[in-house]
Enzyme design. Structure first.
Site, PDB file in Angstrom:
ATOM      1  N   SER A   1      68.347  59.758 116.505  1.00  0.00           N
ATOM      2  CA  SER A   1      69.610  60.443 116.792  1.00  0.00           C
ATOM      3  C   SER A   1      70.401  59.668 117.856  1.00  0.00           C
ATOM      4  O   SER A   1      71.581  59.357 117.679  1.00  0.00           O
ATOM      5  CB  SER A   1      69.310  61.866 117.278  1.00  0.00           C
ATOM      6  OG  SER A   1      70.435  62.436 117.869  1.00  0.00           O
TER       7      SER A   1
ATOM      8  N   HIS B   1      73.225  57.223 127.849  1.00  0.00           N
ATOM      9  CA  HIS B   1      72.890  58.431 127.077  1.00  0.00           C
ATOM     10  C   HIS B   1      71.663  59.084 127.676  1.00  0.00           C
ATOM     11  O   HIS B   1      70.714  58.413 128.056  1.00  0.00           O
ATOM     12  CB  HIS B   1      72.621  58.066 125.615  1.00  0.00           C
ATOM     13  CG  HIS B   1      72.767  59.235 124.702  1.00  0.00           C
ATOM     14  ND1 HIS B   1      73.909  59.465 123.968  1.00  0.00           N
ATOM     15  CD2 HIS B   1      71.930  60.255 124.420  1.00  0.00           C
ATOM     16  CE1 HIS B   1      73.756  60.577 123.267  1.00  0.00           C
ATOM     17  NE2 HIS B   1      72.565  61.075 123.524  1.00  0.00           N
TER      18      HIS B   1
ATOM     19  N   ARG C   1      68.831  70.501 113.356  1.00  0.00           N
ATOM     20  CA  ARG C   1      67.647  70.502 114.235  1.00  0.00           C
ATOM     21  C   ARG C   1      67.783  71.564 115.302  1.00  0.00           C
ATOM     22  O   ARG C   1      66.820  72.227 115.661  1.00  0.00           O
ATOM     23  CB  ARG C   1      67.485  69.122 114.896  1.00  0.00           C
ATOM     24  CG  ARG C   1      66.967  68.067 113.957  1.00  0.00           C
ATOM     25  CD  ARG C   1      67.112  66.679 114.580  1.00  0.00           C
ATOM     26  NE  ARG C   1      66.400  66.537 115.823  1.00  0.00           N
ATOM     27  CZ  ARG C   1      66.830  65.790 116.848  1.00  0.00           C
ATOM     28  NH1 ARG C   1      67.970  65.117 116.769  1.00  0.00           N
ATOM     29  NH2 ARG C   1      66.129  65.707 117.951  1.00  0.00           N
TER      30      ARG C   1
ATOM     31  N   LYS D   1      73.663  56.555 117.197  1.00  0.00           N
ATOM     32  CA  LYS D   1      75.007  56.691 117.786  1.00  0.00           C
ATOM     33  C   LYS D   1      75.336  55.482 118.648  1.00  0.00           C
ATOM     34  O   LYS D   1      76.463  54.984 118.667  1.00  0.00           O
ATOM     35  CB  LYS D   1      75.082  57.965 118.631  1.00  0.00           C
ATOM     36  CG  LYS D   1      75.123  59.214 117.769  1.00  0.00           C
ATOM     37  CD  LYS D   1      75.208  60.473 118.589  1.00  0.00           C
ATOM     38  CE  LYS D   1      73.962  60.764 119.321  1.00  0.00           C
ATOM     39  NZ  LYS D   1      73.449  62.126 119.244  1.00  0.00           N
TER      40      LYS D   1
ATOM     41  N   ASP E   1      73.993  61.955 111.797  1.00  0.00           N
ATOM     42  CA  ASP E   1      73.487  62.589 113.026  1.00  0.00           C
ATOM     43  C   ASP E   1      74.200  63.905 113.288  1.00  0.00           C
ATOM     44  O   ASP E   1      73.587  64.873 113.734  1.00  0.00           O
ATOM     45  CB  ASP E   1      73.630  61.666 114.239  1.00  0.00           C
ATOM     46  CG  ASP E   1      73.068  62.346 115.492  1.00  0.00           C
ATOM     47  OD1 ASP E   1      71.861  62.668 115.477  1.00  0.00           O
ATOM     48  OD2 ASP E   1      73.821  62.604 116.438  1.00  0.00           O
TER      49      ASP E   1
HETATM   50  N1  URA Z   1      70.420  63.724 122.485  1.00  0.00           N
HETATM   51  C1  URA Z   1      70.773  63.294 121.258  1.00  0.00           C
HETATM   52  O1  URA Z   1      71.845  62.719 121.074  1.00  0.00           O
HETATM   53  N2  URA Z   1      69.946  63.513 120.254  1.00  0.00           N
HETATM   54  C2  URA Z   1      68.751  64.128 120.399  1.00  0.00           C
HETATM   55  O2  URA Z   1      68.028  64.282 119.444  1.00  0.00           O
HETATM   56  C3  URA Z   1      68.375  64.571 121.684  1.00  0.00           C
HETATM   57  C4  URA Z   1      69.241  64.341 122.729  1.00  0.00           C
END
Ligand code: URA
Length: 435
Positions: free
Chosen positions: A182, A81, A167, A186, A160
């Protein structure tokens, strides 16, 4: 307990209890807490931050807000990620490389956020590509091809999904605990055995300073470790756009070129480092062996074959790999030229992302529709010598935005120097292992 009291507490920098955090997340997901009150709380968190305990509580409450899955792929699952960048198409390169080396990559990705792009938007620029496949098909695809990239379904981390969109529209993205919760919610809900985090730092990242990037990286690795996952964070440069293309189909094309062995060196360095860390976390060999394995998957064409297989399994037209004209084509383009002789000493990365967004490549509101053709292709990058009148970049769009006015603003994002900088920024800055 009321949301009014909780907002007031956070506004005065008072720690929230585990019960309060659980209550807010559940209330926002169920709809009993409206967007405007959640926005106020998010803004208070941006200003006053959260303690490590609050961040872990928020992450866990978000992860548990929906289904917690564990894709039974029969192998060690590795996820990757990015904290978000400009021109960051590494997932499209890294996932096929890792799958080609025999490690499963069941990847749930996000959409663009603020000035940064998202993998799901990029993949949807491939004609026919379906990012909303049912979970059973997602797992079956990973079992067959070793990889699948899909958007989060409504039943996974709904907290999220809702907070992320809010956001994005309320300028509350760049907060360490909000980004940590966030991303990690996930990762925890999707059951990866190993997690490799690409923490971007610089003008085009949400973390502008190295210290903040390191804090975010350490926070995420700490949460991952607490949850019993093998987690590693790689801090990488986002002082300038990664590679040469910014925008959805333009980035997919650059990723395909990378898998054909024709990537700009910065993009390839980040991609191979992430791929090697994913292979290492999966126990495929020593650090050197993993790096070599990743390089070979590109040079022998196996990683490109994996991308083709994934596109086909998700309903996309894989002929795009050999024929880029099959992507939707931009209606308008505008070239930008160097105004003086010299060396390019900087390219404002956040402004690049914002300009790409205004061309149509990102969302200005929660409801905006993306123009997959929109974006920027750079001919020159930081450190390159230019002569007056030489082409720097081309802007593309199919929207009715004022491309001439945007190109004039875009010309100002370059800075020049008489001499070349003898110490260019390192692309990979630090690797923090949590196992
Ligand atoms: N990627 C994400 O999944 N969440 C964030 O807050 C920033 C980048």
């Amino acid at each position: 307990m009321t949301i009014y009291e909780i907002i007031t507490k956070k506004k005065h920098n008072v720690e929230l209890s585990t019960e309060e955090i659980n209550w807010v997340v559940a209330g926002y997901v169920s709809g009993s807490i409206p967007d405007y009150q959640m926005s106020a709380l998010l803004m208070a968190i941006c200003f006053c931050s959260l303690s490590d305990r609050e961040t872990t509580d928020l992450t866990m409450a978000m992860a548990r807000s929906g289904d917690m899955i564990k894709p039974e792929t029969g192998g060690f699952n590795v996820d990757k990620h990015s904290t978000g960048g400009v021109g960051d198409k590494t997932t499209l390169i890294v996932a096929p490389i890792v799958a080609a080396c025999g490690v499963c990559v069941p990847k749930m990705s996000g959409r663009g956020l603020g000035h940064t792009g998202g993998t799901i938007d990029k993949l949807e620029s491939i004609p026919g590509f379906n990012t909303e496949i049912p979970y059973e098909q997602f797992v079956a695809n990973v079992k067959k091809a070793g990889l699948a990239v899909a958007g989060q379904t409504g039943s996974l981390v709904p907290a999220d999904k809702k907070i992320y969109a809010l956001r994005n529209a309320t300028a509350t993205v760049d907060s360490i605990p909000l980004i940590c919760s966030s991303i990690m919610s996930k990762k925890l809900a999707t059951g990866a055995d190993g997690i490799v985090l690409d923490v971007k730092v610089g003008d085009g990242a949400f973390m502008k300073t190295y210290d903040d990037a390191e804090k975010l990286a350490e926070a995420m690795v700490r949460v991952g470790k607490l949850a019993g996952r093998k987690c590693v964070a790689v801090i990488t440069d986002m002082e300038k756009p990664l590679g040469r293309a910014v925008g959805n189909s333009l980035e997919v094309i650059e990723a395909i070129e990378a898998l054909k062995g024709k990537a700009p060196s910065d993009l390839m360095e980040v991609s191979l480092t992430l791929a090697a860390e994913m292979l290492f976390v999966a126990g495929k060999g020593t650090a050197e062996e993993c790096k070599k394995m990743a390089e070979e998957a590109v040079s022998n064409g196996k990683a490109l074959d994996k991308l083709r297989e994934m596109i086909e399994l998700q309903g996309g037209n894989s002929d795009v790999i050999n024929d880029y004209s099959l992507f939707a084509q931009p209606k308008f383009s505008k070239k930008v030229f160097a105004p003086e002789d010299g060396f390019i000493s900087g390219i404002s990365c956040e402004k690049t992302g914002l300009i790409s967004l205004r061309l149509g490549a990102g969302r200005q509101t929660k409801e905006s529709v993306i123009d997959f053709t929109a974006g920027i292709v750079f001919e020159k990058t930081v450190g390159d010598k230019v002569v007056k009148g030489e082409k720097l970049a081309t802007l593309y769009t199919s929207t009715d935005c004022d491309i001439n006015a945007i190109s004039n603003e875009f010309a100002d994002i370059f800075s020049y120097s008489v001499k070349q900088n003898p110490c260019p920024e390192k692309i990979v800055k630090k690797i923090i292992k949590g196992y």
